[in-house]
Scaffold this motif. Structure first.
Motif, short mmCIF file in Angstrom:
data_model
loop_
_atom_site.label_atom_id
_atom_site.label_comp_id
_atom_site.label_asym_id
_atom_site.label_seq_id
_atom_site.Cartn_x
_atom_site.Cartn_y
_atom_site.Cartn_z
N TYR A 16 -6.81 1.29 2.39
CA TYR A 16 -6.18 0.45 1.36
C TYR A 16 -6.75 0.70 -0.03
O TYR A 16 -6.50 -0.08 -0.95
CB TYR A 16 -6.29 -1.02 1.77
CG TYR A 16 -5.30 -1.35 2.86
CD1 TYR A 16 -4.10 -1.98 2.59
CD2 TYR A 16 -5.55 -0.95 4.18
CE1 TYR A 16 -3.17 -2.23 3.58
CE2 TYR A 16 -4.63 -1.19 5.18
CZ TYR A 16 -3.44 -1.83 4.88
OH TYR A 16 -2.51 -2.07 5.86
N TRP A 27 -3.48 -3.96 7.93
CA TRP A 27 -4.78 -4.35 7.37
C TRP A 27 -5.70 -4.93 8.44
O TRP A 27 -5.29 -5.69 9.32
CB TRP A 27 -4.59 -5.38 6.27
CG TRP A 27 -5.89 -6.00 5.84
CD1 TRP A 27 -6.38 -7.22 6.20
CD2 TRP A 27 -6.90 -5.40 5.02
NE1 TRP A 27 -7.61 -7.43 5.64
CE2 TRP A 27 -7.96 -6.33 4.91
CE3 TRP A 27 -6.99 -4.18 4.36
CZ2 TRP A 27 -9.10 -6.05 4.18
CZ3 TRP A 27 -8.14 -3.91 3.63
CH2 TRP A 27 -9.17 -4.84 3.54
N LEU A 69 -3.96 0.92 -2.66
CA LEU A 69 -3.49 -0.38 -3.13
C LEU A 69 -4.41 -0.93 -4.21
O LEU A 69 -3.95 -1.44 -5.25
CB LEU A 69 -3.40 -1.36 -1.96
CG LEU A 69 -2.98 -2.79 -2.29
CD1 LEU A 69 -1.63 -2.81 -2.99
CD2 LEU A 69 -2.95 -3.64 -1.02
N ASN A 85 0.83 -1.21 0.00
CA ASN A 85 0.00 0.00 0.00
C ASN A 85 0.86 1.26 0.00
O ASN A 85 0.56 2.23 -0.71
CB ASN A 85 -0.92 -0.02 1.22
CG ASN A 85 -2.09 0.95 1.08
OD1 ASN A 85 -2.22 1.65 0.09
ND2 ASN A 85 -2.94 0.97 2.09
#
Length: 297
Positions: free
Chosen positions: A220, A212, A223, A64
């Motif tokens: 996120y 996470w 990402l 990320n």
């Protein structure tokens, strides 16, 4: 169209400079260690499962950070900077260069929406992700503070600038646009800015990014965006996930339980590697710079 390209590119570059001013000098702050304690759980399989989850969370954290800094640097440095440099060189080139076809199948002095978007996907994003992947690997051996970003940009220019782009000597564009010395100066400045934006964005985002978890899903989005916009990065993320999972699946539990916390590479090893790589790449880089600078377009 030309005016829109110049103004738009300049505004994006100004945002990139603002990122460096506001976020520059920050170092990547890694998440706290979350390795399961060897005594946790009653069986080896439970410990192995906990270790896999911990390792995957850290892997996605790093992916990320890479994706965020890659997207920011691509959108605020590599893409608009490349477009603005092309525009400047088109204006400083001889009249005979106008309308000629470049290596990227674009026409000098005739900007288009298609060409601008192609530069993003085939120039800006690859440059952004390459730099964002390399920066975490070498950051420990770069100068502290605001010098880290420009130094990283300089290393990138020397290592890959003459082999891939933007200062590849066999690029026919330098026979069309110019002068050569201006091309070298503009692209060198852009490389320093690009490295600075990568370092600033990575440092800023790492300070705010949690590992996470269901409650951290919103963090996120970069990402997800990176894997969609740049499929090669998605392939790397998938391969990395598989490697982490397979490695922790085949290593004996006894090894995992007794494994010591990782040790960082000694400073002299990392610094020595950077010096050796730079020394190997420097002759090719200097040759390319001399060749390009001697051309008049």
């Amino acid at each position: 169209m030309a005016t829109i390209v110049v103004v738009g590119s300049a505004l994006f570059l100004l945002l990139g400079l603002l990122v460096v001013v506001l976020w520059g000098g920050r170092s990547i702050r890694e998440p706290s260690a979350s390795r399961p304690h060897p005594s946790k759980g009653t069986g080896g399989q439970e410990f192995r499962t906990d270790l896999k989850l911990s390792a995957l969370r850290r892997f996605f954290w790093w992916a990320n950070v890479v994706s965020f800094s890659a997207l920011v640097s691509a959108l605020l440095a590599a893409w608009p900077g490349g477009r603005l440099v092309m525009r400047i060189l088109a204006d400083t080139s001889p009249a005979s260069a106008q309308g000629r076809l470049t290596e990227a199948q674009a026409f000098v002095g005739i900007p288009s929406v298609g060409g601008t978007m192609a530069l993003l996907f085939f120039g800006g994003l690859p440059a952004g992700f390459l730099a964002a992947i390399l920066f975490p690997l070498v950051r420990r051996w770069l100068p502290r503070g605001r010098l880290a970003g420009p130094m990283f940009g300089l290393l990138l220019l020397v290592w890959v600038g003459s082999l891939m782009d933007p200062l590849r000597a066999d690029n026919i564009d330098f026979n069309i646009v110019g002068p050569g010395w201006l091309s070298v100066a503009l692209y060198a400045g852009l490389a320093l800015l690009h490295g600075s934006v990568v370092a600033a964005a990575a440092g800023w985002w790492s300070e705010r990014l949690p590992l996470w978890g269901p409650e951290a899903a919103k963090f996120y989005v970069p990402l997800l965006a990176g894997t969609i916009l740049f499929p090669p990065f998605a392939v790397l993320v998938v391969l990395g996930t598989l490697l982490v999972f397979l490695w922790l699946s085949v290593v004996p539990v006894s090894w995992l339980r007794s494994a010591r916390p990782r040790r960082t590479v000694p400073a002299w090893v990392g610094a020595g590697a950077i010096v050796l790589i730079s020394a190997a790449a420097l002759p090719v880089f200097i040759s390319a710079v001399v060749s390009i600078s001697s051309r008049t377009g």
